[in-house]
Design a protein around this motif. Structure first.
Motif, mmCIF file in Angstrom:
data_model
loop_
_atom_site.group_PDB
_atom_site.id
_atom_site.type_symbol
_atom_site.label_atom_id
_atom_site.label_comp_id
_atom_site.label_asym_id
_atom_site.label_seq_id
_atom_site.Cartn_x
_atom_site.Cartn_y
_atom_site.Cartn_z
ATOM 1 N N PHE A 221 -11.670 12.999 9.272
ATOM 2 C CA PHE A 221 -10.055 13.261 9.080
ATOM 3 C C PHE A 221 -9.435 13.124 10.533
ATOM 4 O O PHE A 221 -8.167 12.594 9.912
ATOM 5 N N GLU A 222 -9.618 13.020 11.266
ATOM 6 C CA GLU A 222 -8.529 11.939 12.519
ATOM 7 C C GLU A 222 -7.864 10.894 12.237
ATOM 8 O O GLU A 222 -6.808 10.495 11.947
ATOM 9 N N ALA A 223 -8.242 9.883 10.917
ATOM 10 C CA ALA A 223 -7.773 8.413 10.778
ATOM 11 C C ALA A 223 -6.980 8.926 9.769
ATOM 12 O O ALA A 223 -6.599 7.480 9.543
ATOM 13 N N PHE A 224 -6.516 10.313 8.902
ATOM 14 C CA PHE A 224 -5.793 10.352 7.977
ATOM 15 C C PHE A 224 -4.815 10.928 8.760
ATOM 16 O O PHE A 224 -3.595 11.321 7.661
ATOM 17 N N VAL A 225 -4.568 11.569 10.021
ATOM 18 C CA VAL A 225 -3.739 11.852 10.429
ATOM 19 C C VAL A 225 -2.736 11.379 10.104
ATOM 20 O O VAL A 225 -1.049 11.674 9.834
ATOM 21 N N GLU A 226 -2.190 10.479 10.484
ATOM 22 C CA GLU A 226 -0.745 9.189 10.696
ATOM 23 C C GLU A 226 -0.186 8.924 9.311
ATOM 24 O O GLU A 226 0.340 8.860 8.828
ATOM 25 N N ARG A 227 -1.371 9.492 8.302
ATOM 26 C CA ARG A 227 -1.052 9.026 6.784
ATOM 27 C C ARG A 227 -0.162 9.990 6.289
ATOM 28 O O ARG A 227 0.398 10.575 5.053
ATOM 29 N N LEU A 228 -0.198 11.083 6.903
ATOM 30 C CA LEU A 228 0.230 12.768 6.601
ATOM 31 C C LEU A 228 1.915 12.149 6.658
ATOM 32 O O LEU A 228 2.594 11.812 7.067
ATOM 33 N N ASP A 229 3.038 13.283 6.259
ATOM 34 C CA ASP A 229 4.247 13.072 6.577
ATOM 35 C C ASP A 229 4.158 13.804 7.756
ATOM 36 O O ASP A 229 3.690 14.174 8.008
ATOM 37 N N GLU A 230 5.260 13.246 7.959
ATOM 38 C CA GLU A 230 5.532 13.917 10.016
ATOM 39 C C GLU A 230 5.785 15.345 9.668
ATOM 40 O O GLU A 230 4.713 15.851 11.087
ATOM 41 N N THR A 231 5.804 16.276 8.815
ATOM 42 C CA THR A 231 5.686 17.969 9.167
ATOM 43 C C THR A 231 4.712 18.546 9.327
ATOM 44 O O THR A 231 3.537 18.598 10.066
ATOM 45 N N ASN A 232 3.403 17.685 8.256
ATOM 46 C CA ASN A 232 1.947 18.098 7.981
ATOM 47 C C ASN A 232 1.363 17.551 8.842
ATOM 48 O O ASN A 232 0.204 18.722 9.544
ATOM 49 N N GLN A 233 2.186 16.811 9.587
ATOM 50 C CA GLN A 233 1.364 15.727 10.853
ATOM 51 C C GLN A 233 0.716 16.489 11.936
ATOM 52 O O GLN A 233 0.001 16.404 12.911
ATOM 53 N N LEU A 234 1.850 17.688 12.377
ATOM 54 C CA LEU A 234 2.026 18.205 13.136
ATOM 55 C C LEU A 234 0.674 19.668 13.547
ATOM 56 O O LEU A 234 -0.086 19.696 14.091
ATOM 57 N N ASP A 235 0.683 20.405 12.204
ATOM 58 C CA ASP A 235 -0.391 21.208 12.045
ATOM 59 C C ASP A 235 -1.456 20.987 11.975
ATOM 60 O O ASP A 235 -2.352 21.135 11.875
ATOM 61 N N ALA A 236 -1.412 19.456 11.192
ATOM 62 C CA ALA A 236 -2.508 18.323 10.757
ATOM 63 C C ALA A 236 -3.588 18.616 12.505
ATOM 64 O O ALA A 236 -4.616 18.672 12.665
ATOM 65 N N LEU A 237 -2.743 18.540 13.456
ATOM 66 C CA LEU A 237 -2.833 18.519 15.047
ATOM 67 C C LEU A 237 -3.255 19.270 15.308
ATOM 68 O O LEU A 237 -4.282 19.925 16.043
ATOM 69 N N LYS A 238 -2.488 20.802 14.864
ATOM 70 C CA LYS A 238 -3.084 21.697 15.725
ATOM 71 C C LYS A 238 -4.087 21.682 15.219
ATOM 72 O O LYS A 238 -5.317 22.496 16.041
ATOM 73 N N ASP A 239 -4.394 21.553 13.907
ATOM 74 C CA ASP A 239 -6.270 22.331 14.039
ATOM 75 C C ASP A 239 -7.483 21.480 14.161
ATOM 76 O O ASP A 239 -7.616 21.943 14.540
#
Length: 465
Positions: free
Chosen positions: A178-196
């Motif tokens: 999943f880590e490779a896809f984090v930057e493709r999320l919108d900026e807000t979703n990136q924060l929760d994705a990085l937290k998880d």
């Protein structure tokens, strides 16, 4: 040529065997007589809702005809969303995953249907029907794998969230993919994705990855926080997606995570510096109730962790104050209590101090730690079980070193068994080494169980040591 059975044939046979007219069945089932007549004479399919009523009236289990419905009215026909969509939802409700797989395989022959399938997956995910949603996300992701769309990134985020479970080796694989896809999320979703992601790496004790992920989260959160307040000065209306926490929390949580990395590396002085950083929150501009709650929480954690890092540095005079701090926290959650107790027992093992009276004081809490409840929250689901296993290992070491062998072996075998269940190799090996160190003091029952668990690990080829 094999004859394909039809729902209609079974329905007509039912009417014949029970000597029923269409009018009688229509009145009993609640399906209009004209609908039934058109189904029989013109082969016009009934809807899924009508099929459910027919099934109930025939005294058959829910979803009895779904596989035949797919065979008769969906496969080999152009996709009809008026039939497919409600059937997907009903199959999800009844956990008919094979039926969903078959429909999705038919639908995804045409990639233009990917957005609609994604919307259904999102709805099922929101309902908590994760097994069904996972099938849809995986198919959408496969169709769009060569695109750089945000929809693909969200699919991968959902797949990661659903797949994270008890098996730590699978969790590492899910996080890495999943880590490779984090930057493709919108900026807000990136924060929760990085937290998880950070929470999974923390549970796996992947300290380098945790450090990098936490720092990336802090950098992004600081930029977004600054931009949000600059924007507020220019305009009053704000269209920002709601985060799972106030935005400043992603900055403070990054500092807390970096402190935990330093703790694991034995750099308690640097851990203290990160702790001081998230205790000083005068820069937070919001004053709403949710913000004030989180500020108070981080200051509470900072006080406790300041005691911890000083204690682990060898300042044993802080132990009394730390225990007072724990006892004064009447609203301690399970995850806080696990973390607090593991700090005490680690210090006891590191500096050979007697904490029997403290363990006795928290006897009820220690007993309840084993009774964990499952959670959908990534932190509670991942980090707390790992900390609990580590606490029991340290507790086993403490009791064995002090000659309390019955307690020591009880906790050690519990950790060994749990390590086998969750595929946690490092704990498994550490338990073996500790048991071998004290095995001359084990009774027959403990030794037999130990041998059984070790042999199970060898048989399953889960561990190599």
């Amino acid at each position: 040529m094999k004859h394909t059975p039809t729902i209609l044939a079974e329905f007509e046979e039912y009417l014949k065997q029970n000597d029923l007219t269409l009018a009688q069945f229509a009145e009993y089932s609640g399906v209009h007589q004209r609908t039934l007549s058109n189904w029989i004479t013109q082969h016009r399919p009934v809807s899924v809702q009508q099929l459910d009523r027919i099934t109930l009236a025939m005294g058959l289990p829910e979803g009895y005809f779904y596989e035949l419905y797919i065979e008769n009215y969906i496969i080999d026909l152009p996709p009809n969303w008026r039939r497919i969509e409600p059937l997907l939802y009903r199959c999800a409700e009844l956990d008919k995953l094979d039926a969903i797989r078959r429909m999705v395989g038919h639908i995804m022959d045409n990639p233009l249907y990917s957005p609609r399938l994604f919307d259904i997956a999102e709805a099922l995910f929101a309902q908590g029907r994760h097994a069904a949603a996972l099938l849809l996300y995986e198919n959408v992701a496969e169709v769009e794998k060569y695109q750089h769309s945000e929809r693909l990134a969200i699919c991968q985020y959902r797949i990661f969230t659903i797949q994270v479970g008890d098996d730590q080796s699978l969790n590492l694989r899910a996080a890495t993919l999943f880590e490779a896809f984090v930057e493709r999320l919108d900026e807000t979703n990136q924060l929760d994705a990085l937290k998880d992601l950070a929470n999974v790496y923390r549970s796996l004790r992947e300290w380098d990855r945790l450090d990098a992920t936490a720092k990336k989260m802090r950098d992004k959160a600081e930029i977004q926080y600054s931009m949000r307040h600059q924007q507020k000065k220019r305009e009053h209306n704000e269209s920002v997606k709601k985060l799972s926490r106030p935005m400043f929390v992603y900055i403070t949580y990054a500092d807390l995570l970096c402190a935990s990395v330093c703790e694991a590396q034995g750099d308690y002085e640097q851990a203290l510096q990160y702790t001081y950083a998230y205790s000083d929150l005068d820069w937070v501009l919001e004053t709403d109730e949710d913000t004030l709650y989180w500020i108070k929480l981080y200051q509470h954690w900072a006080e406790g962790n300041t005691y911890v890092y000083k204690l682990l540095s060898g300042d044993l005079s802080t132990l009394h104050n730390y225990v007072k701090y724990i006892m004064s926290s009447s609203d301690n959650t399970e995850k806080e209590m696990v973390a607090n107790l593991i700090n005490i027992i680690m210090a006891a093992n590191q500096y050979q101090i007697d904490v029997d009276d403290i363990l006795l004081r928290f006897e009820t809490e220690i007993d309840s730690i084993a009774q964990q409840q499952s959670s959908t929250d990534m932190y509670t689901h991942q980090v707390v079980p790992e900390q609990t296993t580590r606490f029991k290992y340290e507790l086993a070491k403490y009791y064995l070193n002090r000659g309390s062998y019955s307690h020591g072996f009880k906790y050690l075998l519990d950790v060994l068994s749990k390590s086998l269940a969750i595929n946690k190799e490092d704990f498994f090996i550490r338990c073996i080494r500790l048991f071998e160190q004290f095995k001359e003091f084990s009774d027959l029952k403990a030794y037999v169980k130990y041998e059984s668990l070790v042999n199970e690990g060898r048989t399953e080829r889960l561990f190599y040591y």
